[in-house]
Design an enzyme around this catalytic site. Structure first.
Site, PDB file in Angstrom:
ATOM      1  N   ASP A  59      48.041  38.650  48.376  1.00 50.66           N
ATOM      2  CA  ASP A  59      48.003  39.858  47.542  1.00 50.66           C
ATOM      3  C   ASP A  59      46.721  40.627  47.808  1.00 50.66           C
ATOM      4  O   ASP A  59      45.848  40.174  48.541  1.00 50.66           O
ATOM      5  CB  ASP A  59      48.204  39.558  46.048  1.00 50.66           C
ATOM      6  CG  ASP A  59      46.985  39.009  45.320  1.00 50.66           C
ATOM      7  OD1 ASP A  59      45.834  39.285  45.709  1.00 50.66           O
ATOM      8  OD2 ASP A  59      47.200  38.297  44.321  1.00 50.66           O
ATOM      9  N   SER A 101      49.612  35.184  33.894  1.00 52.30           N
ATOM     10  CA  SER A 101      48.173  34.949  33.779  1.00 52.30           C
ATOM     11  C   SER A 101      47.888  33.979  32.638  1.00 52.30           C
ATOM     12  O   SER A 101      48.646  33.888  31.672  1.00 52.30           O
ATOM     13  CB  SER A 101      47.472  36.283  33.506  1.00 52.30           C
ATOM     14  OG  SER A 101      46.128  36.089  33.153  1.00 52.30           O
ATOM     15  N   ARG A 160      48.424  45.767  40.499  1.00 51.95           N
ATOM     16  CA  ARG A 160      48.416  47.070  39.808  1.00 51.95           C
ATOM     17  C   ARG A 160      49.775  47.761  39.807  1.00 51.95           C
ATOM     18  O   ARG A 160      50.121  48.391  38.803  1.00 51.95           O
ATOM     19  CB  ARG A 160      47.341  47.969  40.407  1.00 51.95           C
ATOM     20  CG  ARG A 160      45.928  47.431  40.156  1.00 51.95           C
ATOM     21  CD  ARG A 160      44.881  48.344  40.757  1.00 51.95           C
ATOM     22  NE  ARG A 160      43.536  47.834  40.635  1.00 51.95           N
ATOM     23  CZ  ARG A 160      42.968  46.964  41.486  1.00 51.95           C
ATOM     24  NH1 ARG A 160      43.665  46.504  42.518  1.00 51.95           N
ATOM     25  NH2 ARG A 160      41.727  46.568  41.310  1.00 51.95           N
ATOM     26  N   HIS A 204      41.397  39.325  44.744  1.00 49.68           N
ATOM     27  CA  HIS A 204      41.542  39.717  43.335  1.00 49.68           C
ATOM     28  C   HIS A 204      41.676  41.242  43.220  1.00 49.68           C
ATOM     29  O   HIS A 204      41.208  41.854  42.264  1.00 49.68           O
ATOM     30  CB  HIS A 204      40.317  39.227  42.544  1.00 49.68           C
ATOM     31  CG  HIS A 204      40.621  38.836  41.128  1.00 49.68           C
ATOM     32  ND1 HIS A 204      40.811  37.539  40.735  1.00 49.68           N
ATOM     33  CD2 HIS A 204      40.761  39.575  39.990  1.00 49.68           C
ATOM     34  CE1 HIS A 204      41.036  37.498  39.425  1.00 49.68           C
ATOM     35  NE2 HIS A 204      41.025  38.720  38.951  1.00 49.68           N
ATOM     36  N   ARG A 230      31.966  45.223  37.341  1.00 50.65           N
ATOM     37  CA  ARG A 230      32.994  46.266  37.300  1.00 50.65           C
ATOM     38  C   ARG A 230      32.444  47.503  36.593  1.00 50.65           C
ATOM     39  O   ARG A 230      32.335  47.568  35.368  1.00 50.65           O
ATOM     40  CB  ARG A 230      34.252  45.719  36.633  1.00 50.65           C
ATOM     41  CG  ARG A 230      34.892  44.635  37.517  1.00 50.65           C
ATOM     42  CD  ARG A 230      36.373  44.744  37.589  1.00 50.65           C
ATOM     43  NE  ARG A 230      36.988  44.251  36.379  1.00 50.65           N
ATOM     44  CZ  ARG A 230      37.350  42.978  36.183  1.00 50.65           C
ATOM     45  NH1 ARG A 230      37.168  42.076  37.120  1.00 50.65           N
ATOM     46  NH2 ARG A 230      37.918  42.628  35.062  1.00 50.65           N
TER      47      ARG A 230
END
Ligand code: FNR
Length: 383
Positions: free
Chosen positions: A307, A110, A331, A276, A169
């Site tokens: 993904d 990242s 994750r 995402h 979120r």
């Protein structure tokens, strides 16, 4: 005898990570946008495909390796880019780099890491690495990050296309824990001379030195927040990126066939179908349901990666049968990191490789290259 110190079931891994991590850290990793319907849909989508197995086959010598954009992989599974991974474990990205290198798996680093991209590369010099590029809203900083990644041995850029606004979120809003405000995830930036200039925090370190003085955190975090992404980013900007680097450019976050076609025309070298991990848009379509349309629009002109929701070796098989060249996991590697650092990530990768290789043999394949939709039967929706 004695078994493994780490769980083998997906739920076991999630439960173990939840037990170990401070609640706000676990919630940052596990959480998604809104009611988290996209997160749930991503995983559930795999249950709507059944694998057709073949019998009376020679199961020996099955080889799960592949090559994508010139990068050899021991198995078509990559570590997805995840910012602030140090919430799961100290030294996170370096531990993951070593586990990936040992497994022959690509680490996609990242932009939002706590350790600089140079230090991560140095932790596993023989590893295979790609760099996820979040295009900052400052051209000199953007060029600097790209140049540093190329110099440090990253062999492809994965352009983040889906973060033009922050996701809603809800777990983060509830906990009030926003990692970047505390200086997590900005190691690549504070080790960059251009970033330090923009943040007014002095010209101290050269690339590779990510130490951030506590007093510098407020200015660095505010500058990062302002410049992390470029809201005006468009497909046409790929040409500019190309003029800065020879590296292949893969665009991450594609869900629509029309946008996939546009990106092929704009000169992308690869695409990642991804939402995402459901962290941006609630009530989003499951990423797996977007894969066949994108694969059709691309029509073999470039590799399509995938993904969002991949949890098991059979999930990998389903995504590949639908046309993905390889998948990334998000994750799962962070949970592995939480429960066992480098060994935990290695465990997660070993599980995926073993299950995937066995499932390849049970569906009658000797390698991933021959998987196709003929390996799948749609499972009828419940009435
Ligand atoms: C991410 N993801 C992500 N993606 C990206 O391009 N840059 C980033 O910095 C991050 N950061 C990040 C942090 C955390 C905690 C998570 C869980 C995810 C998204 C990631 O690359 C990937 O798309 C998803 O995680 C895939 O979904 P699964 O495997 O988590 O279901």
């Amino acid at each position: 005898d004695g078994g493994s110190p780490f769980p083998f079931t997906v739920q076991g891994l999630v439960d173990a990570a939840r037990d170990i991590l401070p609640r706000p850290h676990f919630d940052y990793i596990a959480g998604g946008a809104g009611r988290e319907r996209t997160v749930v849909a991503n995983e559930d989508a795999f249950a709507r495909w059944g694998l057709n197995y073949r019998i009376l086959r020679d199961g020996t010598g099955c080889d799960p390796s592949c090559t994508v954009l010139g990068t050899p992989m021991s198995v078509p599974v990559m570590l997805a880019p995840a910012g602030v991974a140090d919430l799961a474990h100290p030294g996170a990205e370096r531990a993951a780099a070593r586990a990936a290198a040992d497994a022959g798996v690509v680490q996609v680093l990242s932009s939002a890491t706590s350790t600089s991209l140079e230090e991560v590369a140095a932790a596993a010099p023989r590893g295979r690495r790609w760099f996820q590029f979040a295009w900052p809203d400052d051209e000199k900083l953007a060029r600097s990050l790209v140049e540093r990644a190329e110099n440090a041995g990253y062999t492809a850029l994965v352009l983040q296309g889906d973060c033009h606004v922050a996701g809603w979120r809800t777990r983060e809003l509830d906990s009030g824990f926003f990692p970047f405000r505390h200086g997590h995830g900005i190691g690549n930036y504070v080790s960059d001379p251009r970033f330090r200039e923009l943040a007014g925090i002095g010209a101290r370190p050269v690339p590779g030195g990510a130490a951030l003085e506590p007093a510098e955190v407020p200015a660095a975090a505010a500058t990062w927040n302002r410049l992390y992404t470029r809201p005006a980013l468009r497909p046409g900007d790929l040409a500019l990126l190309r003029s800065w680097t020879e590296l292949p450019v893969v665009v991450k976050g594609v869900c629509r066939p029309d946008e996939a076609a546009l990106l092929v025309d704009a000169g992308a070298d690869g695409l990642v179908v991804s939402n995402h991990g459901g962290r941006q848009l609630d009530s989003g379509t499951a990423a797996l349901d977007c894969l066949p349309g994108v694969v059709e629009a691309v029509a073999g002109r470039l590799p399509v990666l995938f993904d969002s929701g991949v949890r098991t070796g059979t999930d990998v098989l389903i995504a590949l049968a639908l046309g993905a060249s390889a998948v990334m996991i998000g994750r799962p590697w962070l949970y592995g990191l939480a429960v066992g650092g480098q060994d935990g990530v290695a465990h997660v990768l070993r599980c995926l490789e073993s299950e995937f290789t066995g499932a390849l043999a049970l569906t009658g394949h000797r390698g991933p290259g021959t998987l196709s939709p003929a390996d799948l039967t749609p499972v009828p929706a419940p009435t």
